[in-house]
Design a protein around this motif. Structure first.
Motif, PDB file in Angstrom:
ATOM      1  N   ALA A 149       0.849  -1.192   0.000  1.00 49.69           N
ATOM      2  CA  ALA A 149       0.000   0.000   0.000  1.00 49.69           C
ATOM      3  C   ALA A 149       0.883   1.240   0.000  1.00 49.69           C
ATOM      4  CB  ALA A 149      -0.914   0.004   1.217  1.00 49.69           C
ATOM      5  N   CYS A 150       1.201   1.724  -1.177  1.00 48.85           N
ATOM      6  CA  CYS A 150       2.048   2.905  -1.294  1.00 48.85           C
ATOM      7  C   CYS A 150       1.453   3.808  -2.373  1.00 48.85           C
ATOM      8  CB  CYS A 150       3.474   2.504  -1.674  1.00 48.85           C
ATOM      9  SG  CYS A 150       4.682   3.839  -1.584  1.00 48.85           S
ATOM     10  N   ASP A 160       3.858  14.251  -8.033  1.00 52.81           N
ATOM     11  CA  ASP A 160       4.433  15.002  -9.136  1.00 52.81           C
ATOM     12  C   ASP A 160       5.866  14.546  -9.373  1.00 52.81           C
ATOM     13  OD1 ASP A 160       2.245  16.830  -9.754  1.00 52.81           O
ATOM     14  OD2 ASP A 160       2.658  17.734  -7.797  1.00 52.81           O
ATOM     15  N   GLU A 161       6.485  15.082 -10.405  1.00 56.05           N
ATOM     16  CA  GLU A 161       7.876  14.766 -10.695  1.00 56.05           C
ATOM     17  C   GLU A 161       8.756  15.057  -9.475  1.00 56.05           C
ATOM     18  OE1 GLU A 161      11.431  13.703 -12.316  1.00 56.05           O
ATOM     19  OE2 GLU A 161       9.438  13.332 -13.164  1.00 56.05           O
ATOM     20  N   GLY A 162       9.553  14.062  -9.103  1.00 53.43           N
ATOM     21  CA  GLY A 162      10.481  14.231  -7.993  1.00 53.43           C
ATOM     22  C   GLY A 162       9.914  13.953  -6.622  1.00 53.43           C
ATOM     23  N   ARG A 180       7.689  -6.313   3.066  1.00 54.20           N
ATOM     24  CA  ARG A 180       6.397  -5.655   2.880  1.00 54.20           C
ATOM     25  C   ARG A 180       6.081  -4.640   3.968  1.00 54.20           C
ATOM     26  NH1 ARG A 180       2.538  -8.949   3.719  1.00 54.20           N
ATOM     27  NH2 ARG A 180       3.718 -10.847   4.099  1.00 54.20           N
ATOM     28  N   ASP A 181       6.891  -4.600   5.035  1.00 57.97           N
ATOM     29  CA  ASP A 181       6.625  -3.652   6.114  1.00 57.97           C
ATOM     30  C   ASP A 181       6.882  -2.208   5.702  1.00 57.97           C
ATOM     31  OD1 ASP A 181       5.917  -5.738   7.724  1.00 57.97           O
ATOM     32  OD2 ASP A 181       7.819  -5.830   8.807  1.00 57.97           O
ATOM     33  N   ARG A 182       7.671  -2.016   4.653  1.00 54.16           N
ATOM     34  CA  ARG A 182       7.878  -0.650   4.147  1.00 54.16           C
ATOM     35  C   ARG A 182       8.366  -0.719   2.702  1.00 54.16           C
ATOM     36  NH1 ARG A 182      10.207   4.859   6.743  1.00 54.16           N
ATOM     37  NH2 ARG A 182      10.462   5.984   4.772  1.00 54.16           N
ATOM     38  N   THR A 183       7.703   0.030   1.833  1.00 51.41           N
ATOM     39  CA  THR A 183       8.076   0.151   0.427  1.00 51.41           C
ATOM     40  C   THR A 183       8.013   1.624   0.051  1.00 51.41           C
ATOM     41  OG1 THR A 183       7.107  -2.020  -0.054  1.00 51.41           O
ATOM     42  CG2 THR A 183       7.511  -0.580  -1.925  1.00 51.41           C
ATOM     43  N   GLU A 184       8.922   2.054  -0.817  1.00 48.96           N
ATOM     44  CA  GLU A 184       8.917   3.438  -1.285  1.00 48.96           C
ATOM     45  C   GLU A 184       8.322   3.494  -2.693  1.00 48.96           C
ATOM     46  OE1 GLU A 184       9.985   5.357   1.124  1.00 48.96           O
ATOM     47  OE2 GLU A 184      10.981   3.765   2.254  1.00 48.96           O
ATOM     48  N   CYS A 185       7.714   4.620  -3.030  1.00 46.47           N
ATOM     49  CA  CYS A 185       7.238   4.820  -4.395  1.00 46.47           C
ATOM     50  C   CYS A 185       7.358   6.295  -4.740  1.00 46.47           C
ATOM     51  CB  CYS A 185       5.795   4.342  -4.568  1.00 46.47           C
ATOM     52  SG  CYS A 185       4.574   5.220  -3.562  1.00 46.47           S
ATOM     53  N   GLY A 186       7.393   6.595  -6.032  1.00 46.35           N
ATOM     54  CA  GLY A 186       7.514   7.986  -6.441  1.00 46.35           C
ATOM     55  C   GLY A 186       7.593   8.108  -7.948  1.00 46.35           C
ATOM     56  N   VAL A 187       7.914   9.308  -8.394  1.00 45.53           N
ATOM     57  CA  VAL A 187       8.039   9.598  -9.821  1.00 45.53           C
ATOM     58  C   VAL A 187       9.382  10.280 -10.052  1.00 45.53           C
ATOM     59  CG1 VAL A 187       7.060  10.803 -11.809  1.00 45.53           C
ATOM     60  CG2 VAL A 187       5.546   9.883 -10.046  1.00 45.53           C
ATOM     61  N   LEU A 188      10.136   9.768 -11.003  1.00 45.73           N
ATOM     62  CA  LEU A 188      11.426  10.350 -11.348  1.00 45.73           C
ATOM     63  C   LEU A 188      11.635  10.209 -12.853  1.00 45.73           C
ATOM     64  CD1 LEU A 188      13.827  11.706  -9.909  1.00 45.73           C
ATOM     65  CD2 LEU A 188      14.950   9.479  -9.879  1.00 45.73           C
ATOM     66  N   GLY A 189      11.961  11.320 -13.500  1.00 41.86           N
ATOM     67  CA  GLY A 189      12.108  11.299 -14.949  1.00 41.86           C
ATOM     68  C   GLY A 189      10.813  10.949 -15.658  1.00 41.86           C
ATOM     69  N   ARG A 191       8.806   8.697 -14.810  1.00 42.41           N
ATOM     70  CA  ARG A 191       8.493   7.272 -14.642  1.00 42.41           C
ATOM     71  C   ARG A 191       8.106   6.960 -13.199  1.00 42.41           C
ATOM     72  NH1 ARG A 191      12.795   3.214 -17.201  1.00 42.41           N
ATOM     73  NH2 ARG A 191      14.299   4.432 -16.006  1.00 42.41           N
ATOM     74  N   LEU A 192       7.071   6.178 -13.061  1.00 42.44           N
ATOM     75  CA  LEU A 192       6.687   5.659 -11.756  1.00 42.44           C
ATOM     76  C   LEU A 192       7.721   4.637 -11.304  1.00 42.44           C
ATOM     77  CD1 LEU A 192       4.586   5.168  -9.455  1.00 42.44           C
ATOM     78  CD2 LEU A 192       3.498   3.507 -11.000  1.00 42.44           C
ATOM     79  N   TYR A 193       8.096   4.703 -10.029  1.00 43.81           N
ATOM     80  CA  TYR A 193       9.031   3.707  -9.504  1.00 43.81           C
ATOM     81  C   TYR A 193       8.577   3.216  -8.136  1.00 43.81           C
ATOM     82  CZ  TYR A 193      11.095   7.080  -6.198  1.00 43.81           C
ATOM     83  OH  TYR A 193      11.281   7.981  -5.168  1.00 43.81           O
ATOM     84  N   PHE A 194       9.047   2.027  -7.803  1.00 40.18           N
ATOM     85  CA  PHE A 194       8.896   1.459  -6.466  1.00 40.18           C
ATOM     86  C   PHE A 194      10.275   0.987  -6.020  1.00 40.18           C
ATOM     87  CE2 PHE A 194       4.914   0.788  -8.669  1.00 40.18           C
ATOM     88  CZ  PHE A 194       3.948   1.159  -7.743  1.00 40.18           C
ATOM     89  N   LEU A 195      10.561   1.148  -4.749  1.00 43.72           N
ATOM     90  CA  LEU A 195      11.810   0.632  -4.200  1.00 43.72           C
ATOM     91  C   LEU A 195      11.486  -0.251  -3.004  1.00 43.72           C
ATOM     92  CD1 LEU A 195      15.246   2.202  -3.894  1.00 43.72           C
ATOM     93  CD2 LEU A 195      14.240   1.209  -1.828  1.00 43.72           C
ATOM     94  N   CYS A 196      11.955  -1.495  -3.069  1.00 44.66           N
ATOM     95  CA  CYS A 196      11.740  -2.469  -2.002  1.00 44.66           C
ATOM     96  C   CYS A 196      13.072  -2.785  -1.334  1.00 44.66           C
ATOM     97  CB  CYS A 196      11.145  -3.761  -2.564  1.00 44.66           C
ATOM     98  SG  CYS A 196       9.630  -3.533  -3.523  1.00 44.66           S
ATOM     99  N   TYR A 197      13.027  -2.963  -0.026  1.00 46.02           N
ATOM    100  CA  TYR A 197      14.235  -3.274   0.736  1.00 46.02           C
ATOM    101  C   TYR A 197      14.445  -4.781   0.805  1.00 46.02           C
ATOM    102  CZ  TYR A 197      13.623   1.533   2.371  1.00 46.02           C
ATOM    103  OH  TYR A 197      13.458   2.894   2.438  1.00 46.02           O
ATOM    104  N   LYS A 198      15.671  -5.204   0.562  1.00 46.06           N
ATOM    105  CA  LYS A 198      16.025  -6.611   0.754  1.00 46.06           C
ATOM    106  C   LYS A 198      16.383  -6.788   2.226  1.00 46.06           C
ATOM    107  CE  LYS A 198      17.778  -7.639  -3.899  1.00 46.06           C
ATOM    108  NZ  LYS A 198      18.958  -8.088  -4.668  1.00 46.06           N
TER     109      LYS A 198
END
Length: 221
Positions: A149-150, A160-162, A180-189, A191-198
Motif C-alpha cells: 500500500a504505497c 508530481d515529478e520528484g 512488505r513492512d515498508r516500500t517506497e514509491c515515487g516519480v522520477l524522470g 516514470r513511476l518507480y517502487f523501491l523495495c528493501y532486501k
C-alpha cells in the motif's frame, strides 16, 4: 525535530543515494548475460530468492515465460554492483534493477504515463500497478496476504515529478522484519518507480553494496 521526521530525512537520503547510484551507470554500463544462471553465484542466489519473494509469479523477472533480458554492472568508485532485468509483464514494460540491498522497479511511461493523469487518478494508478506487480503474501513467509500500500490507505498525496512516498513512514528500514513492512514509491524522470528493501528479521543492517559479486561479507550500518 521529532523522531519520525528525523527518520524520514535519513531514509530519503538513503533512497536518493541508491537511486542516484543506479542513474550514474552510463549507457552501455551494463553487460548482458544470456541467462540469469550466468550471474555471479551470490548475486544469482539473492536475486532468485528476493524476486520470488517480492514479485507475483506472473511478474517475476526469473519467470522464463517472460523472456526477460538480464545484465550486470560491476561496482566502480561511485556505483555498486547491480543486476538489471528488462521485460514486459501484466501489460507493463518494466526495468527492475537490483542492488545488494534493494530492488528498484521502474515502469515505462508507455505503460503508465503517471503525470498525464489527474491528481487522485495518479494515486489510484500507483495502487493498481503495485497490486499487479507485487506478491501480497511472499513465497517464503507464512504471513497472511497483505497488499503493498504505497501511498498508505486513506492518503491521496500530490504525486508530481520528484516526489516520493512510503507505505509505512513510521517504520525504520533498518528494523524491518519483512520487506512488505515498508516500500517506497515515487516519480522520477516521468516514470513511476517502487523501491523495495532486501531486508528480513534475520539480517542486521545492510550489506556492502560493492562486494555483492565477489561474495564479500563486510557490513555497513
Amino acid at each position: 525535530m521529532n523522531a519520525e521526521k528525523s527518520l524520514g530525512k535519513d531514509v530519503e537520503a538513503r533512497v536518493a543515494a541508491w537511486i542516484a547510484a543506479v542513474g550514474r551507470v552510463p549507457p552501455g554500463g551494463f553487460t548482458p548475460v544470456e541467462r540469469a544462471e550466468d550471474l555471479p553465484p551470490q548475486a544469482r542466489a539473492d536475486s532468485f530468492f528476493w524476486c520470488d519473494t517480492i514479485f507475483r509469479s506472473e511478474t517475476n523477472p526469473h519467470n522464463e515465460a517472460l523472456g526477460a533480458r538480464h545484465a550486470l554492472h560491476a561496482a566502480t568508485a561511485d556505483t555498486p554492483d547491480l543486476v538489471r532485468h528488462e521485460y514486459a509483464a501484466g501489460g507493463l514494460d518494466l526495468t527492475v534493477t537490483e542492488g545488494r540491498n534493494f530492488v528498484l522497479v521502474q515502469v515505462d511511461r508507455s505503460s503508465v504515463d503517471i503525470l498525464s493523469l489527474c491528481g487522485p487518478d495518479r494515486v489510484a494508478a500507483v495502487r493498481r500497478v503495485a497490486d499487479a506487480i507485487f506478491n501480497p503474501g511472499g513465497a517464503y513467509t507464512l504471513d497472511p496476504a497483505v497488499p503493498v500500500a504505497c501511498p498508505p490507505p486513506g492518503m491521496t498525496p500530490e504525486l508530481d515529478e520528484g516526489t516520493g512516498f512510503s507505505s509505512n513512514p513510521g517504520v525504520d528500514p533498518d528494523l524491518l522484519a519483512c520487506w512488505r513492512d515498508r516500500t517506497e514509491c515515487g516519480v522520477l524522470g516521468g516514470r513511476l518507480y517502487f523501491l523495495c528493501y532486501k531486508k528480513s528479521s534475520q539480517r542486521a543492517g545492510y550489506a556492502n553494496a560493492s562486494q555483492w559479486f565477489d561474495d564479500g561479507s563486510s557490513r555497513v550500518a
